[in-house]
Enzyme design. Structure first.
Site, PDB file in Angstrom:
ATOM      1  N   HIS A  73       3.721  -2.188   3.149  1.00  0.00           N
ATOM      2  CA  HIS A  73       3.698  -0.833   2.604  1.00  0.00           C
ATOM      3  C   HIS A  73       4.967  -0.566   1.807  1.00  0.00           C
ATOM      4  O   HIS A  73       6.068  -0.758   2.331  1.00  0.00           O
ATOM      5  CB  HIS A  73       3.565   0.194   3.727  1.00  0.00           C
ATOM      6  CG  HIS A  73       2.239   0.117   4.436  1.00  0.00           C
ATOM      7  ND1 HIS A  73       1.999  -0.799   5.435  1.00  0.00           N
ATOM      8  CD2 HIS A  73       1.095   0.810   4.249  1.00  0.00           C
ATOM      9  CE1 HIS A  73       0.741  -0.641   5.850  1.00  0.00           C
ATOM     10  NE2 HIS A  73       0.167   0.317   5.148  1.00  0.00           N
ATOM     11  N   HIS A 127      -6.123   2.806  -4.062  1.00  0.00           N
ATOM     12  CA  HIS A 127      -6.013   3.035  -2.608  1.00  0.00           C
ATOM     13  C   HIS A 127      -6.419   4.470  -2.264  1.00  0.00           C
ATOM     14  O   HIS A 127      -5.839   5.063  -1.352  1.00  0.00           O
ATOM     15  CB  HIS A 127      -4.597   2.729  -2.152  1.00  0.00           C
ATOM     16  CG  HIS A 127      -4.418   2.620  -0.660  1.00  0.00           C
ATOM     17  ND1 HIS A 127      -5.356   2.060   0.178  1.00  0.00           N
ATOM     18  CD2 HIS A 127      -3.392   3.022   0.155  1.00  0.00           C
ATOM     19  CE1 HIS A 127      -4.916   2.105   1.431  1.00  0.00           C
ATOM     20  NE2 HIS A 127      -3.733   2.696   1.445  1.00  0.00           N
ATOM     21  N   HIS A 167      -5.385   9.515   0.141  1.00  0.00           N
ATOM     22  CA  HIS A 167      -5.213   8.763   1.383  1.00  0.00           C
ATOM     23  C   HIS A 167      -5.697   9.526   2.610  1.00  0.00           C
ATOM     24  O   HIS A 167      -4.962   9.670   3.608  1.00  0.00           O
ATOM     25  CB  HIS A 167      -3.747   8.369   1.555  1.00  0.00           C
ATOM     26  CG  HIS A 167      -3.550   7.137   2.394  1.00  0.00           C
ATOM     27  ND1 HIS A 167      -3.617   7.163   3.771  1.00  0.00           N
ATOM     28  CD2 HIS A 167      -3.311   5.857   2.059  1.00  0.00           C
ATOM     29  CE1 HIS A 167      -3.404   5.941   4.227  1.00  0.00           C
ATOM     30  NE2 HIS A 167      -3.226   5.126   3.209  1.00  0.00           N
ATOM     31  N   ASP A 221       0.822  -1.212   0.000  1.00  0.00           N
ATOM     32  CA  ASP A 221       0.000   0.000   0.000  1.00  0.00           C
ATOM     33  C   ASP A 221       0.859   1.266   0.000  1.00  0.00           C
ATOM     34  O   ASP A 221       2.024   1.248   0.380  1.00  0.00           O
ATOM     35  CB  ASP A 221      -0.872   0.040   1.262  1.00  0.00           C
ATOM     36  CG  ASP A 221      -2.005  -0.979   1.209  1.00  0.00           C
ATOM     37  OD1 ASP A 221      -1.992  -1.847   0.313  1.00  0.00           O
ATOM     38  OD2 ASP A 221      -2.885  -0.903   2.087  1.00  0.00           O
ATOM     39  N   ASP A 222       0.200   2.354  -0.373  1.00  0.00           N
ATOM     40  CA  ASP A 222       0.688   3.734  -0.186  1.00  0.00           C
ATOM     41  C   ASP A 222       1.756   4.185  -1.186  1.00  0.00           C
ATOM     42  O   ASP A 222       2.343   5.247  -1.013  1.00  0.00           O
ATOM     43  CB  ASP A 222       1.215   3.980   1.250  1.00  0.00           C
ATOM     44  CG  ASP A 222       0.137   3.782   2.310  1.00  0.00           C
ATOM     45  OD1 ASP A 222      -1.015   3.498   1.936  1.00  0.00           O
ATOM     46  OD2 ASP A 222       0.451   3.904   3.506  1.00  0.00           O
TER      47      ASP A 222
HETATM   48 ZN   LIG Z   1      -2.663   3.153   3.182  1.00  0.00          ZN
END
Ligand SMILES: [Zn+2]
Length: 323
Positions: A288, A191, A195, A140-141
């Site tokens: 991540h 995602h 965020h 993620d991210d």
């Molecule tokens: Zn995230």
């Protein structure tokens, strides 16, 4: 003379409690209500107070010689946890999806009562479990210039197909990294655009939730991806959000193994242990590649991959079938 913060201080005759508070700056540091990840959810919810001779003073008495004033700071509290039971019918992956494979049963999700952020998920099967001998690595991210290329390089070298839940504005800034993910055969998911975590994602206005999903899917499509999966920031979801994601053609994917690799000060060793001690057939593992210094995750990755293979498990991706 009165004692303030442990020091003897002279105060004029007739001085009151409030005057001493102002003159000596006796302002307690407020305590916050924190979400399950330790981020402030409601800042300053506990103001703290000042005691006079050990008692919380709420009036404004005239001070007497020898009295003691003390500042008591507010304390941080963490939101309560709630447990939600989500029935999972047989023959189809759950929505949200927590693991690979199909089984009837209940998904028990523990999350923050206010933020909705997921702390842990446990599956209780009520029928035959068909868990594939596969697990999914999810990142993620990103895309994150400092980390994504290293993660990709490790995955390529070890022949692993993984899933990247990319953030819209980061993808716009570095479409080349998203393209590399696609060219390497990775699955690219949505995602959200930027965020948002405060307030928690599911508490945002519906229009904003819808646009966070839509803008990101559009951006990823413009780069060449065909996103079919969505992971809300913090895992924060609501029934309405699930329906909106379905309307926009993306399946919501959460996770079942979270080594908290984003935690400051964590080590590769701790991440490896947290993953390998929890992984089982069908696990979806949350890692991540962006959002900060992810060097520990990068160092942990080869050991995670080798450890999972040693268990006889292969690597897969979340179900891409329609909702
Ligand atoms: Zn995230």
């Amino acid at each position: 003379m009165v004692t303030i913060r442990g020091d003897q201080r002279p105060v004029p005759r007739g001085a009151t409690f409030d005057m001493a508070v102002r003159v000596f700056g006796l302002w307690p540091a407020p305590g916050d209500l924190l979400d399950v990840q330790g981020r402030p959810l409601r800042p300053g919810i506990d103001a703290g107070y000042v005691t006079l001779d050990g008692r919380h003073e709420t009036g404004n008495p005239v001070l007497r010689d020898g009295q003691v004033l003390r500042v008591v700071d507010g304390t941080d509290r963490t939101e309560a946890l709630t447990h939600v039971v989500i029935p999972v019918p047989a023959g189809q992956p759950g929505n949200p999806q927590f693991f690979l494979g199909n089984a009837p049963g209940d998904q028990i999700v523990t999350r923050g009562a206010l933020s909705g952020e997921v702390v842990s998920t446990v599956f209780r099967a009520s029928g035959p479990v068909h868990r594939p001998q596969r697990v999914a690595l999810t990142f993620d991210d990103g895309p994150w210039p400092a980390t994504t290329p290293s993660v990709m390089e490790i995955l390529r070298r070890l022949g692993v197909r993984a899933t990247f839940f990319d953030v819209g504005y980061l993808a716009r800034a570095r479409p080349d990294l998203v393209r590399q993910e696609l060219e390497a055969g990775m699955v690219v998911g949505n995602h959200s655009w930027d965020h948002p975590i405060t307030p928690p994602f599911r508490e945002l206005p519906r229009k904003r939730i819808a646009s966070e999903i839509r803008r990101t899917s559009a951006e990823l499509e413009a780069i060449g991806a065909a996103p079919q999966l969505f992971r809300p920031p913090g895992g924060s979801y609501s029934p309405w959000m699930l329906r909106e994601a379905a309307r926009q053609g993306v399946r919501v994917v959460l996770w079942s193994v979270d080594p908290r690799d984003w935690q400051p000060g964590t080590t590769a060793r701790r991440i490896v242990h947290a993953v390998l001690s929890h992984v089982r057939p069908g696990s979806i593992i949350l890692l991540h590649d962006g959002g900060g210094d992810r060097s520990a995750t990068v160092r942990a990755l080869p050991r995670i991959i080798r450890g999972i293979r040693k268990m006889g498990l292969a690597f897969g991706v979340p179900s891409l079938t329609a909702n």
